[in-house]
Design a protein around this motif. Structure first.
Motif, PDB file in Angstrom:
ATOM      1  N   GLU A  66      10.340  -4.580  -7.493  1.00  0.00           N
ATOM      2  CA  GLU A  66       9.934  -6.219  -7.439  1.00  0.00           C
ATOM      3  C   GLU A  66       9.589  -6.446  -8.899  1.00  0.00           C
ATOM      4  O   GLU A  66      10.041  -7.536  -9.535  1.00  0.00           O
ATOM      5  CB  GLU A  66       8.966  -6.663  -6.565  1.00  0.00           C
ATOM      6  N   TYR A  67       8.983  -5.283  -9.559  1.00  0.00           N
ATOM      7  CA  TYR A  67       8.639  -5.407 -11.196  1.00  0.00           C
ATOM      8  C   TYR A  67       9.892  -5.983 -11.671  1.00  0.00           C
ATOM      9  O   TYR A  67      10.317  -6.872 -12.537  1.00  0.00           O
ATOM     10  CB  TYR A  67       7.940  -4.295 -11.567  1.00  0.00           C
ATOM     11  N   GLY A 113       9.711 -12.486  -6.217  1.00  0.00           N
ATOM     12  CA  GLY A 113       9.369 -11.270  -6.672  1.00  0.00           C
ATOM     13  C   GLY A 113       7.790 -11.234  -6.565  1.00  0.00           C
ATOM     14  O   GLY A 113       7.286 -10.186  -5.997  1.00  0.00           O
ATOM     15  N   LEU A 114       7.136 -12.159  -7.309  1.00  0.00           N
ATOM     16  CA  LEU A 114       5.743 -12.021  -6.965  1.00  0.00           C
ATOM     17  C   LEU A 114       4.962 -12.258  -5.484  1.00  0.00           C
ATOM     18  O   LEU A 114       4.032 -11.666  -5.448  1.00  0.00           O
ATOM     19  CB  LEU A 114       5.138 -13.338  -7.947  1.00  0.00           C
ATOM     20  N   VAL A 120       3.150  -9.910 -12.951  1.00  0.00           N
ATOM     21  CA  VAL A 120       3.056  -8.838 -11.849  1.00  0.00           C
ATOM     22  C   VAL A 120       1.980  -8.035 -11.604  1.00  0.00           C
ATOM     23  O   VAL A 120       1.471  -7.779 -10.738  1.00  0.00           O
ATOM     24  CB  VAL A 120       4.525  -7.963 -12.212  1.00  0.00           C
ATOM     25  N   ALA A 165       6.674 -11.228  -2.862  1.00  0.00           N
ATOM     26  CA  ALA A 165       6.880 -10.179  -2.232  1.00  0.00           C
ATOM     27  C   ALA A 165       5.625  -9.102  -2.555  1.00  0.00           C
ATOM     28  O   ALA A 165       5.319  -8.169  -1.856  1.00  0.00           O
ATOM     29  CB  ALA A 165       8.279  -9.173  -2.451  1.00  0.00           C
ATOM     30  N   LEU A 166       5.568  -8.914  -3.802  1.00  0.00           N
ATOM     31  CA  LEU A 166       4.484  -8.044  -4.367  1.00  0.00           C
ATOM     32  C   LEU A 166       2.956  -8.407  -3.635  1.00  0.00           C
ATOM     33  O   LEU A 166       2.316  -7.435  -3.282  1.00  0.00           O
ATOM     34  CB  LEU A 166       4.214  -8.095  -5.941  1.00  0.00           C
ATOM     35  N   ARG A 167       2.724  -9.841  -3.566  1.00  0.00           N
ATOM     36  CA  ARG A 167       1.463  -9.899  -3.035  1.00  0.00           C
ATOM     37  C   ARG A 167       1.510  -9.612  -1.561  1.00  0.00           C
ATOM     38  O   ARG A 167       0.439  -9.336  -0.994  1.00  0.00           O
ATOM     39  CB  ARG A 167       1.395 -11.572  -3.111  1.00  0.00           C
ATOM     40  N   LEU A 170      -0.588 -18.063  -9.723  1.00  0.00           N
ATOM     41  CA  LEU A 170      -0.911 -16.760  -8.805  1.00  0.00           C
ATOM     42  C   LEU A 170      -1.621 -16.824  -7.728  1.00  0.00           C
ATOM     43  O   LEU A 170      -1.744 -16.116  -6.754  1.00  0.00           O
ATOM     44  CB  LEU A 170      -1.236 -15.525  -9.792  1.00  0.00           C
ATOM     45  N   SER A 175      -0.467  -7.481  -8.407  1.00  0.00           N
ATOM     46  CA  SER A 175      -0.464  -6.288  -7.568  1.00  0.00           C
ATOM     47  C   SER A 175      -0.751  -5.075  -8.422  1.00  0.00           C
ATOM     48  O   SER A 175      -0.252  -4.767  -9.660  1.00  0.00           O
ATOM     49  CB  SER A 175       0.890  -6.067  -7.096  1.00  0.00           C
ATOM     50  N   ARG A 176      -1.987  -4.480  -8.251  1.00  0.00           N
ATOM     51  CA  ARG A 176      -2.305  -3.192  -8.975  1.00  0.00           C
ATOM     52  C   ARG A 176      -1.282  -2.117  -9.149  1.00  0.00           C
ATOM     53  O   ARG A 176      -0.672  -1.634 -10.198  1.00  0.00           O
ATOM     54  CB  ARG A 176      -3.826  -2.709  -8.354  1.00  0.00           C
ATOM     55  N   LEU A 177      -0.969  -1.615  -7.977  1.00  0.00           N
ATOM     56  CA  LEU A 177      -0.106  -0.696  -7.959  1.00  0.00           C
ATOM     57  C   LEU A 177       1.261  -1.138  -7.416  1.00  0.00           C
ATOM     58  O   LEU A 177       1.742  -0.957  -6.277  1.00  0.00           O
ATOM     59  CB  LEU A 177      -0.236   0.500  -6.875  1.00  0.00           C
ATOM     60  N   TYR A 178       2.094  -1.872  -8.382  1.00  0.00           N
ATOM     61  CA  TYR A 178       3.190  -2.524  -7.930  1.00  0.00           C
ATOM     62  C   TYR A 178       4.502  -1.964  -7.573  1.00  0.00           C
ATOM     63  O   TYR A 178       4.500  -0.478  -8.242  1.00  0.00           O
ATOM     64  CB  TYR A 178       3.469  -3.751  -9.136  1.00  0.00           C
ATOM     65  N   ASP A 179       5.406  -2.502  -6.975  1.00  0.00           N
ATOM     66  CA  ASP A 179       6.445  -2.077  -6.465  1.00  0.00           C
ATOM     67  C   ASP A 179       7.480  -2.176  -7.511  1.00  0.00           C
ATOM     68  O   ASP A 179       7.613  -3.355  -7.960  1.00  0.00           O
ATOM     69  CB  ASP A 179       6.895  -2.693  -5.189  1.00  0.00           C
ATOM     70  N   SER A 185      11.810  -8.850  -1.831  1.00  0.00           N
ATOM     71  CA  SER A 185      12.670 -10.357  -2.564  1.00  0.00           C
ATOM     72  C   SER A 185      14.075 -10.169  -2.185  1.00  0.00           C
ATOM     73  O   SER A 185      14.409  -9.298  -2.275  1.00  0.00           O
ATOM     74  CB  SER A 185      12.029 -10.497  -3.835  1.00  0.00           C
ATOM     75  N   GLN A 200       3.060  -7.287  -0.303  1.00  0.00           N
ATOM     76  CA  GLN A 200       2.732  -5.810  -0.203  1.00  0.00           C
ATOM     77  C   GLN A 200       1.216  -5.598  -0.395  1.00  0.00           C
ATOM     78  O   GLN A 200       0.609  -4.333   0.288  1.00  0.00           O
ATOM     79  CB  GLN A 200       3.851  -5.190  -1.451  1.00  0.00           C
ATOM     80  N   GLU A 201       0.520  -6.076  -1.419  1.00  0.00           N
ATOM     81  CA  GLU A 201      -0.746  -5.962  -1.655  1.00  0.00           C
ATOM     82  C   GLU A 201      -1.559  -6.232  -0.212  1.00  0.00           C
ATOM     83  O   GLU A 201      -2.637  -5.647  -0.005  1.00  0.00           O
ATOM     84  CB  GLU A 201      -1.324  -6.889  -2.565  1.00  0.00           C
TER      85      GLU A 201
END
Lengths: 426, 426
Positions: free
Chosen positions: B65-66, A79-80, B54, A82-84, A16, B58-62, A94, A86-87
């Motif tokens: 993507e989850y 997916g991970l 996940v 894309a999440l990162r 991560l 990301s804390r408040l994840y999409d 993704s 977004q953070e």
């Protein structure tokens, strides 16, 4: 708005923290005003874990199920990532292969691209998406099953997207910081190249500089995709790494760009082979059938010219990876036993290495071979086999001289000197 | 040819050995002449690993993507199960949600089924496929993104496939061997039921017998899917486990089928509440907004009838999970401070448990409540709150008497006796 493709391999997204690091690099390109397509591999180790599951479950596994299982690794990273992103405030999402879709042949485990329609990604870019994170290494067959492209397929995915989306550049982030004139572990004076031509990269890649998958370079050359190789573990900017590009972009190239080597070679000589039409096929077909990778081939001059002397004989020499000697010997002995070929002796020299000089400048400059041979002669290194192509000269030598030869050639062609074109004066 | 749906949960496919064991069970049904749709969960631990990735990224994840990441776990199991079945000589293939397709709403993380078209699977069954291994817990939203159904979604997937494909039965393989009259850890004489009605199962599930996801039972009831719960760790045959079915299939049911319990309850009483129209809403809306799960509600008789005495007061008692007491107290105090409700005191008894008897036979038989209260009185167990529904009677009692109450009720309704209908004589 210009579009970049950025590809991160397994070690660049190993955990991560590294995914976060890679996301930073993507974020920086977005801040510079680019839209980005990111191609990701599986987190390193994941693919092997999944392959292990498959192989333990089924000895002769169904390649379609293998692909369905193994492609999961890239989906997870996508997916991970894309999440990162977004953070970091970057509008990213993704894309799995079937969602793009990445259309491939149905050759599971070794699929080839058929088409990558732009519609879906383009629509999302228009809606404000800045980064599309695409799972590399995978696609979808005409029948709707998941395919994989085989090892190294993520590089190829990146180049294919760069071609389809007419990207400004395709940046391949990896664990080295670029392409070197030779292996820095062997020649201390090895220098990172700013640019290298596709053809040179192809010769270097297949000769042992395993940075880019050969197939991805071929594809880049065909579609004139500018490829850049750079480190995912260092701070990088627009000038980092090495650009692999069309030779027209390299204004004044040196005659020789790099020295490549391959350590574990073996030389096999079939002594006193009957020299007749079709004899080459009779020798090399059984070798191919046995999975032996023949590299250099040299046929000594026949004692007599064939037309006049039907009973003429010759010696046939070829090089193979040293760990395939047993297989090659078996194939030859079986062919002889079956009466397909005849020879007096099979001589093996399993103590040789291959050293090559590569450069597109050779096409228009003579004397490269002579200079190479002189450099080796000056070190008392005996040349056992020579093979040449338009942009490469390779020799087989005793393995113990390999490092010495690489250093001598690197010096002889002044590869440590960055001054472009300096070579031309020689 | 009749079609079965077989579902294997996370512990039933926890590793390659258990996947092989589950495949054996599938193989046996194929040998018996069935076509089979197998629904698989992720190997246990995998989903938690992916959720961990996940949440760390990301804390408040999409949620989209989850879903893309977490659904990978089921895809892996589906491929491995198909491979294992092929090893056993069974023509099987894996299906990811989008390949079926399993159409769902776009409520990511808690999606609901829209449709499961039969065409793709039916075509493959016609071509000779004997087993379709479908990744549970997932689907595809109208916009083409991957969705998940939320925890326990694989049970629901199984029931939805059984409904769509008009399966003869939906077998849920799990880590228990069926549904019991009560918890065998509490009442030694607990007996496995051969059959239980959907409605009874719903009451038992929500009361603490967490074998089947409530939503899957609701879906099964609506589409009259015959559900069977059985052990994946024992040899099983056509008569194993417990069949959850329409009450019409249960010829002569006992008045009471089971005794359920819920250990960690709390009783809250709002003392001297102003009794006026809308007071219930004024109390329970803030609780719902605070995420408090209110279960039983009892309003004591007002001191005076409301119509004549506008200033009347009442006591309002309700039960909640004990770990939500703080949250409930805050919600009530805030509502009082905001002038929305008025009460003298908020009394908490956080030392209670709920015990219920459940049975569709109650509908046509009287005296069940009286018999229940007598059994508890004989043990000197004081009843604090009573709530009844058509097929269930629940009481709140001191927690320390919970086991005793369960045993007493199990005895009183003779649930250890398999003789169907014996109860009717009482």
């Amino acid at each position: 708005m210009s579009l970049l493709v950025m590809k991160f391999g397994g070690t660049s997204v190993a955990d991560l923290e590294r995914i976060a690091n890679a996301a930073q690099k993507v974020c920086r390109e977005v801040e510079r005003g680019h839209e980005v397509i990111v191609i990701v591999s599986a987190m390193s180790g994941k693919t092997n874990e999944l392959v292990g599951y498959v192989e333990e479950t089924s000895r002769l596994y169904d390649a379609r199920e293998y692909d369905a299982v193994v492609s999961s690794g890239e989906n997870i990273t996508a997916g991970l990532m894309a999440l990162r992103l977004q953070e970091l405030g970057v509008p990213a999402r993704s894309w799995q292969g079937w969602q793009v879709p990445i259309n491939t042949t149905s050759a599971h485990g070794a699929a080839r691209f058929l088409s990558i329609p732009r519609d879906n990604l383009d629509a999302k870019f228009r809606e404000g998406m800045k980064v599309a994170v695409v799972a590399g290494f995978q696609g979808i067959a005409p029948d709707g099953r998941v395919t994989t492209l085989g090892r190294g397929g993520s590089d190829t995915t990146a180049v294919a997207f760069a071609a389809a989306f007419e990207a400004e550049r395709c940046d391949i982030y990896t664990d080295v910081d670029g392409i070197y004139t030779t292996d820095p572990r062997i020649a201390r004076k090895a220098r990172k190249l700013d640019r290298i031509a596709f053809e040179e990269m192809l010769e270097l890649a297949s000769l042992g500089a395993k940075v880019l998958q050969t197939r991805s370079v071929e594809l880049a050359m065909r579609y004139k995709v500018r490829l850049r190789v750079l480190s995912s573990f260092e701070d990088t900017d627009e000038t980092s790494g090495t650009l692999v590009c069309d030779e027209e972009e390299i204004m004044e190239s040196k005659v020789v760009s790099g020295v490549a080597y391959s350590r574990d070679e073996a030389k096999i000589t079939l002594v006193t082979v009957e020299d007749r039409p079709g004899i080459s096929a009779a020798i090399f077909e059984p070798l191919a059938d046995a999975g032996v990778n023949v590299d250099m081939i040299v046929q000594n001059i026949s004692e007599r010219d064939y037309e006049d002397h039907p009973g003429a004989v010759t010696d046939m020499t070829f090089s193979i990876p040293v760990n395939q000697v047993g297989r090659a010997r078996n194939a030859m002995e079986q062919a002889r036993a079956a009466g397909k070929i005849a020879y007096d002796d099979l001589a093996v020299d399993d103590d040789v290495a291959k050293v090559s000089v590569v450069g597109i400048g050779m096409r228009s400059h003579t004397g490269v071979a002579a200079r190479m041979f002189k450099a080796l002669a000056d070190e008392n290194i005996n040349i056992k086999v020579i093979a040449t192509s338009e942009i490469k000269i390779s020799v087989l030598i005793d393995r113990r001289y390999m490092e010495l030869a690489v250093q001598a050639l690197h010096d002889a062609f002044q590869l440590d000197r960055p001054d472009v074109g300096a070579d031309r004066t020689h």
